[in-house]
Design a protein around this motif. Structure first.
Motif, PDB file in Angstrom:
ATOM      1  N   SER A   7      37.458  27.442  38.685  1.00  0.00           N
ATOM      2  CA  SER A   7      37.720  27.770  37.286  1.00  0.00           C
ATOM      3  C   SER A   7      37.047  29.107  37.004  1.00  0.00           C
ATOM      4  N   VAL A   8      37.877  30.143  36.856  1.00  0.00           N
ATOM      5  CA  VAL A   8      37.360  31.493  36.626  1.00  0.00           C
ATOM      6  C   VAL A   8      37.973  32.033  35.340  1.00  0.00           C
ATOM      7  N   ASN A   9      37.110  32.377  34.414  1.00  0.00           N
ATOM      8  CA  ASN A   9      37.547  32.916  33.120  1.00  0.00           C
ATOM      9  C   ASN A   9      38.566  32.017  32.431  1.00  0.00           C
ATOM     10  N   GLY A  10      38.369  30.710  32.589  1.00  0.00           N
ATOM     11  CA  GLY A  10      39.229  29.745  31.928  1.00  0.00           C
ATOM     12  C   GLY A  10      40.536  29.443  32.635  1.00  0.00           C
ATOM     13  N   ARG A  28      36.697  39.527  43.998  1.00  0.00           N
ATOM     14  CA  ARG A  28      37.212  40.893  44.153  1.00  0.00           C
ATOM     15  C   ARG A  28      38.457  40.960  45.039  1.00  0.00           C
ATOM     16  N   GLU A  29      38.425  40.294  46.167  1.00  0.00           N
ATOM     17  CA  GLU A  29      39.489  40.443  47.163  1.00  0.00           C
ATOM     18  C   GLU A  29      40.643  39.455  46.976  1.00  0.00           C
ATOM     19  N   TRP A  30      40.326  38.214  46.639  1.00  0.00           N
ATOM     20  CA  TRP A  30      41.382  37.213  46.511  1.00  0.00           C
ATOM     21  C   TRP A  30      41.958  37.170  45.100  1.00  0.00           C
ATOM     22  N   LEU A  31      41.083  37.288  44.089  1.00  0.00           N
ATOM     23  CA  LEU A  31      41.541  37.132  42.709  1.00  0.00           C
ATOM     24  C   LEU A  31      41.726  38.464  41.983  1.00  0.00           C
ATOM     25  N   ASN A  49      26.432  40.181  39.274  1.00  0.00           N
ATOM     26  CA  ASN A  49      26.199  39.013  38.414  1.00  0.00           C
ATOM     27  C   ASN A  49      27.485  38.452  37.835  1.00  0.00           C
ATOM     28  N   VAL A  50      27.562  37.135  37.824  1.00  0.00           N
ATOM     29  CA  VAL A  50      28.599  36.386  37.113  1.00  0.00           C
ATOM     30  C   VAL A  50      27.891  35.224  36.427  1.00  0.00           C
ATOM     31  N   ILE A  72      33.122  29.516  36.014  1.00  0.00           N
ATOM     32  CA  ILE A  72      32.726  30.865  36.425  1.00  0.00           C
ATOM     33  C   ILE A  72      33.281  31.851  35.402  1.00  0.00           C
ATOM     34  N   THR A  73      32.417  32.750  34.932  1.00  0.00           N
ATOM     35  CA  THR A  73      32.848  33.788  34.009  1.00  0.00           C
ATOM     36  C   THR A  73      32.436  35.137  34.570  1.00  0.00           C
ATOM     37  N   THR A  74      33.407  36.024  34.696  1.00  0.00           N
ATOM     38  CA  THR A  74      33.139  37.392  35.134  1.00  0.00           C
ATOM     39  C   THR A  74      33.117  38.289  33.903  1.00  0.00           C
TER      40      THR A  74
END
Length: 154
Positions: A7-10, A28-31, A49-50, A72-74
């Motif tokens: 779960s990244v950025n919702g 960076r590479e996959w998403l 940092n995330v 996870i939030t970037t």
């Protein structure tokens, strides 16, 4: 290889990676979430940092295997329109020079503000002193930290 649901950025993402692959490379590479930067790769500078469950962590040293089931939030996920108090403060104080470390700086402060709405000077110093800025914009970062605290408590 193992399959992970992140779960990244919702948003939910399915990725296949080695269990010890650093989260930084997944982002960076996959998403293609390149706001999170590679700095030192050894947990020292803070550029990577995330937020993981609201707490700032170094993604260069966080293996993907411990990220499943966590939020996870970037830097891209703070807000899409720049309305997050930390983003507003950084813009108001014209913090970035080269800007490379700024996503990590902003995430570190956001993590602190997630833990305490009115951090002490000691708490701020403890967190922000762990973030390196090669351009030396520390005076503007300090101003932005204070402004972000004001904005987040309005």
């Amino acid at each position: 290889m193992a399959a992970y649901q992140l779960s990244v950025n919702g948003k939910m993402y399915n990725v296949e990676a080695e269990p010890d692959t650093p989260l930084l490379w997944i982002l960076r590479e996959w998403l293609d979430l390149t706001g999170t930067k590679f700095g030192c790769g050894v947990n020292t500078c803070g550029a990577c940092n995330v937020l993981i469950d609201g707490r700032a962590l170094r993604s260069c040293q966080t293996p993907v295997r411990i990220c499943e089931g966590r939020s996870i939030t970037t830097i891209e996920g703070l807000s899409t329109d720049g309305s997050h108090p930390v983003q507003k403060a950084w813009e108001e104080m014209s913090v970035p020079q080269c800007g490379y470390c700024q996503p990590g700086q902003m995430i570190a402060l956001t993590g602190l503000l997630n833990q305490t709405k009115k951090p002490s000077k000691e708490q701020i110093a403890s967190v922000m002193s762990q973030q390196l800025c090669r351009c030396g914009t520390y005076h503007r970062i300090e101003q932005a930290v204070n402004r972000a605290i004001e904005l987040s408590n309005q």
